[in-house]
Design an enzyme around this catalytic site. Sequence first.
Site, PDB file in Angstrom:
ATOM      1  N   SER A   1     -38.569   9.318 -28.874  1.00 54.45           N
ATOM      2  CA  SER A   1     -40.019   8.719 -29.786  1.00 54.45           C
ATOM      3  C   SER A   1     -41.163   9.754 -29.846  1.00 54.45           C
ATOM      4  O   SER A   1     -42.206   9.361 -29.839  1.00 54.45           O
ATOM      5  CB  SER A   1     -40.239   7.522 -29.345  1.00 54.45           C
ATOM      6  OG  SER A   1     -39.216   6.302 -29.641  1.00 54.45           O
TER       7      SER A   1
ATOM      8  N   GLU B   1     -40.407   3.938 -24.331  1.00 58.97           N
ATOM      9  CA  GLU B   1     -40.003   3.470 -25.497  1.00 58.97           C
ATOM     10  C   GLU B   1     -39.595   1.979 -25.649  1.00 58.97           C
ATOM     11  O   GLU B   1     -39.037   1.622 -26.415  1.00 58.97           O
ATOM     12  CB  GLU B   1     -38.644   4.279 -26.049  1.00 58.97           C
ATOM     13  CG  GLU B   1     -38.852   5.823 -26.310  1.00 58.97           C
ATOM     14  CD  GLU B   1     -37.541   6.323 -26.634  1.00 58.97           C
ATOM     15  OE1 GLU B   1     -37.307   6.472 -27.980  1.00 58.97           O
ATOM     16  OE2 GLU B   1     -36.893   6.948 -25.872  1.00 58.97           O
TER      17      GLU B   1
ATOM     18  N   SER C   1     -36.219   1.411 -39.563  1.00 61.11           N
ATOM     19  CA  SER C   1     -35.710   2.829 -38.548  1.00 61.11           C
ATOM     20  C   SER C   1     -34.828   3.468 -39.498  1.00 61.11           C
ATOM     21  O   SER C   1     -34.140   2.893 -40.625  1.00 61.11           O
ATOM     22  CB  SER C   1     -35.130   2.528 -37.296  1.00 61.11           C
ATOM     23  OG  SER C   1     -35.875   1.838 -36.640  1.00 61.11           O
TER      24      SER C   1
END
EC number: 6.3.2.4
Length: 324
Positions: A164, A14, A297
């Site tokens: 993720s 990530e 996000s």
Amino acid sequence: MKNIAIIMGGYSSEYKISLISGNVVYQFLDKTKYSGFRIHIFKEKWVFVDDNETEVPIDKNDFSVTVNGTKITFDAVFNAIHGTPGEDGLMQAYFELLQIPQTSCDYYQAALTFNKRDLLSVLKPYGIKTATSYYLNKGDSIDTKEIAAKVGMPCFVKPNKSGSSFGISKVKTEAELPIAIEVAYKEDNEIIIESFLDGTEVSVGVINYQGKITVLPITEIVSENDFFDYEAKYLGKSQEITPARISDEMTEKVGVIAKRAYEVLKMKGFSRSEFIIVDGEPHMLEMNTIPGLTTESLIPQQAKAAGISLEDLFTNAIELALTK
């Protein structure tokens, strides 16, 4: 003027997303209150990166950096590392030993929530529903019949500790299990296999905002792919709808559960919990304690819907860390 170290990078798959999150924090930091320092944390180096992209090593003894003969120490750390060592408790424990305030939860909560199996086990007695699951550790014998009988088909095979959606597969037949298990073992030596929950997926941000535990507007996730995987999360293969298209009663219900989980675990800082609502019952999948902070996000989207700017969101996190 307070010196704020923004840590980003990390040791997991990530790291690229973390670098974007960290740079967003740096960009939106209130420059009238804070001097931001971008700190890259990698296995091979811990460095301060200045605006010319020059790297200066960090002294790990006291987490300081010496620039042009001047030693700089930090009043607080803004933790933007997704995955290890920022989301699993290692950095939290290190900063606690050095008595440097940081914006995320404490080390125990980080380690617990990073371990999906342990998190769900701890929350179960509080009436929080989850998928039916089956656990495997590397080296265990794999009985595909037993797995299929317990969780049913289709099912999800996930690394226990990764984010993720790395290493996750949706498995439609028993024959596909061994391949999916191999893929998950590439990310972690522990696996969680979960029953497929057919329902509405929502993501619920809970933060301490100005001293009050606050549930942010909920996001509904509609993936074009089989599930909310890496492509869906970061390459635009999903629709994220904030606020979610669920009834006011359901919004209230799932918010109460997410808030209860935050309080039960004695969380601090940011958290984002994922749920799938099946037949009117929210089932929890996981909780992220260092959710993505890129402008796309979910937490920034939810904050925006709540009327909280990124600058306010980041100032709030730092001020709470400083007052602890």
